[in-house]
Scaffold this active site. Structure first.
Site, PDB file in Angstrom:
ATOM      1  N   LYS A 194      -8.223 -12.695 -12.915  1.00  0.00           N
ATOM      2  CA  LYS A 194      -8.198 -12.959 -11.473  1.00  0.00           C
ATOM      3  C   LYS A 194      -7.938 -14.440 -11.266  1.00  0.00           C
ATOM      4  O   LYS A 194      -8.711 -15.294 -11.705  1.00  0.00           O
ATOM      5  CB  LYS A 194      -9.523 -12.553 -10.832  1.00  0.00           C
ATOM      6  CG  LYS A 194      -9.563 -12.879  -9.345  1.00  0.00           C
ATOM      7  CD  LYS A 194     -10.776 -12.301  -8.665  1.00  0.00           C
ATOM      8  CE  LYS A 194     -10.789 -12.675  -7.190  1.00  0.00           C
ATOM      9  NZ  LYS A 194     -11.935 -12.099  -6.494  1.00  0.00           N
ATOM     10  N   LYS A 216     -12.408 -22.000  -5.453  1.00  0.00           N
ATOM     11  CA  LYS A 216     -12.962 -21.108  -6.477  1.00  0.00           C
ATOM     12  C   LYS A 216     -12.383 -21.409  -7.859  1.00  0.00           C
ATOM     13  O   LYS A 216     -12.450 -20.572  -8.757  1.00  0.00           O
ATOM     14  CB  LYS A 216     -12.726 -19.649  -6.065  1.00  0.00           C
ATOM     15  CG  LYS A 216     -13.409 -19.271  -4.742  1.00  0.00           C
ATOM     16  CD  LYS A 216     -13.440 -17.759  -4.514  1.00  0.00           C
ATOM     17  CE  LYS A 216     -14.239 -17.408  -3.252  1.00  0.00           C
ATOM     18  NZ  LYS A 216     -14.385 -15.945  -3.071  1.00  0.00           N
ATOM     19  N   LYS A 247      -4.852  -9.788 -10.923  1.00  0.00           N
ATOM     20  CA  LYS A 247      -4.882 -10.019  -9.484  1.00  0.00           C
ATOM     21  C   LYS A 247      -4.517 -11.469  -9.181  1.00  0.00           C
ATOM     22  O   LYS A 247      -5.062 -12.357  -9.825  1.00  0.00           O
ATOM     23  CB  LYS A 247      -6.295  -9.721  -8.999  1.00  0.00           C
ATOM     24  CG  LYS A 247      -6.526  -9.969  -7.535  1.00  0.00           C
ATOM     25  CD  LYS A 247      -7.974  -9.742  -7.228  1.00  0.00           C
ATOM     26  CE  LYS A 247      -8.196 -10.032  -5.763  1.00  0.00           C
ATOM     27  NZ  LYS A 247      -9.568  -9.906  -5.371  1.00  0.00           N
ATOM     28  N   SER A 273      -4.321  -9.076  -0.196  1.00  0.00           N
ATOM     29  CA  SER A 273      -4.163  -9.186   1.255  1.00  0.00           C
ATOM     30  C   SER A 273      -2.978 -10.059   1.665  1.00  0.00           C
ATOM     31  O   SER A 273      -2.241  -9.725   2.596  1.00  0.00           O
ATOM     32  CB  SER A 273      -5.461  -9.731   1.857  1.00  0.00           C
ATOM     33  OG  SER A 273      -5.787 -10.992   1.289  1.00  0.00           O
ATOM     34  N   TYR A 312      -3.287  -2.253   0.114  1.00  0.00           N
ATOM     35  CA  TYR A 312      -3.516  -1.919   1.520  1.00  0.00           C
ATOM     36  C   TYR A 312      -2.399  -1.023   2.052  1.00  0.00           C
ATOM     37  O   TYR A 312      -2.477  -0.536   3.176  1.00  0.00           O
ATOM     38  CB  TYR A 312      -3.637  -3.213   2.342  1.00  0.00           C
ATOM     39  CG  TYR A 312      -4.739  -4.093   1.787  1.00  0.00           C
ATOM     40  CD1 TYR A 312      -6.077  -3.785   2.027  1.00  0.00           C
ATOM     41  CD2 TYR A 312      -4.449  -5.180   0.958  1.00  0.00           C
ATOM     42  CE1 TYR A 312      -7.092  -4.548   1.468  1.00  0.00           C
ATOM     43  CE2 TYR A 312      -5.448  -5.946   0.401  1.00  0.00           C
ATOM     44  CZ  TYR A 312      -6.765  -5.626   0.659  1.00  0.00           C
ATOM     45  OH  TYR A 312      -7.762  -6.373   0.087  1.00  0.00           O
TER      46      TYR A 312
HETATM   47  C1  PBG Z   1     -14.190 -11.494  -3.714  1.00  0.00           C
HETATM   48  C2  PBG Z   1     -12.896 -10.831  -3.629  1.00  0.00           C
HETATM   49  C3  PBG Z   1     -11.730 -11.389  -3.114  1.00  0.00           C
HETATM   50  C4  PBG Z   1     -10.774 -10.376  -3.124  1.00  0.00           C
HETATM   51  C5  PBG Z   1     -11.367  -9.248  -3.683  1.00  0.00           C
HETATM   52  N1  PBG Z   1     -12.691  -9.549  -3.996  1.00  0.00           N
HETATM   53  C6  PBG Z   1     -11.474 -12.728  -2.532  1.00  0.00           C
HETATM   54  C7  PBG Z   1     -11.791 -13.920  -3.306  1.00  0.00           C
HETATM   55  O1  PBG Z   1     -11.945 -13.908  -4.522  1.00  0.00           O
HETATM   56  O2  PBG Z   1     -11.903 -14.958  -2.668  1.00  0.00           O
HETATM   57  C8  PBG Z   1      -9.380 -10.537  -2.620  1.00  0.00           C
HETATM   58  C9  PBG Z   1      -8.684  -9.310  -2.194  1.00  0.00           C
HETATM   59  C10 PBG Z   1      -7.481  -9.544  -1.370  1.00  0.00           C
HETATM   60  O3  PBG Z   1      -7.072 -10.690  -1.074  1.00  0.00           O
HETATM   61  O4  PBG Z   1      -6.893  -8.540  -0.966  1.00  0.00           O
HETATM   62  N2  PBG Z   1     -14.855 -11.586  -4.882  1.00  0.00           N
END
Ligand code: PBG
Length: 323
Positions: A194, A216, A247, A273, A312
């Site tokens: 991620k 983050k 991701k 998203s 989505y």
């Molecule tokens: C949080 C989380 C995030 C997403 C899924 N779980 C956001 C982040 O890490 O800030 C993102 C999903 C998306 O953008 O569709 N742990």
């Protein structure tokens, strides 16, 4: 010329015969955003056409998805501000929104594969995925909470927990906690690779979970790196991940392929998203054909090696495939 490659592209029929990658409804994991209340359906500003639903409407939505052949949902909840704190206390509430949502979906559709997001950010007063001390997101104390949270989700009926936090050692800690508490049938879909990505922006609007300070980057991965994704993923597999995830998806197709060629567990990809928002925005401007962009994007993610795609567009894609 003795080879004419265009022969196999000559008609829709022959193209269908030789197509290497075919999307099916069972490829998709549909994310669900759940909020408190009754009869609530709120459109997310930066995700036009996508909604937060209260529990009653979430169950209806899950029933629609199931009827379309979508086998899995990934549940996220929007935690009311007054319940947020640094330790994610509300995440462990046996009667919390997540726990109620899992129960309600499993009661209504027992065969639906219900996955739950495991991370502190929706519950955190700082909007971080872990416990904050000073300016630091502390690892080991967070992992303990994530393990407890996973057990709580398993107790509510989750089929797989999906840790999205990127703390070190959490997969092993979660697997051990599940075993210790008798949840040997609950699986783990690990967000293994991620990346610290700007493409999560709209999601943070959806859950009101943007980090209150900093970013983050001390826990999510640097998008400059590929070998690090392999290191993270191989460790998650060793620690007990049943499914691993990359991701975001579209800017990381090379990573999906790398992982697919390196592990024997199923690989999922999260079409996030911001990827959704980009297509929606361009389509709204009349700059892209939305339907074609959706199918091309999802097909490319599967072609890169994803066995599963969290998106989505799950519902839209199934409708388009049935056309
Ligand atoms: C949080 C989380 C995030 C997403 C899924 N779980 C956001 C982040 O890490 O800030 C993102 C999903 C998306 O953008 O569709 N742990």
């Amino acid at each position: 010329m003795i080879r004419r490659n265009r022969i196999l592209r000559n008609s829709p029929a022959i193209r269908a015969m030789v197509a290497e990658t075919i999307l099916t409804p069972a490829d998709f994991i549909a994310p669900l955003f759940v909020t408190e209340g009754k009869g609530v359906k709120e459109e997310i500003g930066s995700m036009p056409g996508y909604f937060r639903h209260s529990l009653d409407l979430t169950v209806k939505e899950a029933q629609d998805l199931w009827a379309m052949g979508i086998k899995s949902v990934l549940v996220f909840i929007k935690c009311p501000d007054e319940l947020k704190d640094n330790k994610g206390t509300e995440a462990l509430n046996p009667d919390g929104l997540m726990q109620r949502a899992v129960k309600a979906i499993k009661d209504a559709i027992p065969d639906m594969v219900v996955m739950t997001d495991v991370a502190l950010d929706p519950y955190s007063s700082y909007g971080h995925d872990g416990i904050v001390e000073g300016q630091e997101i502390v690892n080991d104390a967070t992992v303990n909470v994530l393990a407890e949270m996973s057990v709580s989700h398993a107790r509510a009926g989750a089929d797989l927990v999906a840790p999205s936090d990127m703390m070190d050692g959490r997969i092993l800690a979660i697997r051990e906690a599940l075993e210790y508490n008798g949840f040997s049938k609950t699986g783990i879909m690990a967000y293994s690779a991620k990346y610290a990505s700007c493409f999560y922006g709209p999601f943070r609007d959806a859950l009101d979970s943007a980090p209150g300070f900093g970013d983050k980057k001390t826990y999510q991965m640097d998008f400059a790196n590929a070998r690090e994704a392999l290191k993270e993923t191989l460790m998650d597999v060793e620690e007990g991940a049943d499914i691993v995830m990359v991701k975001p998806a579209m800017a990381y197709l090379d990573i999906i392929r790398l992982i697919k060629d390196s592990v024997t567990v199923p690989v999922s990809a999260y079409h996030v998203s911001g990827e959704y928002a980009m297509i929606k925005a361009a389509a709204k401007m009349g700059w892209l054909n939305e339907e074609k962009a959706v199918i091309e994007s999802l097909t490319s993610i599967k072609r890169a090696g994803a066995d599963l795609i969290a998106t989505y567009f799950a519902k839209d894609a199934v409708q388009l495939l049935n056309k």
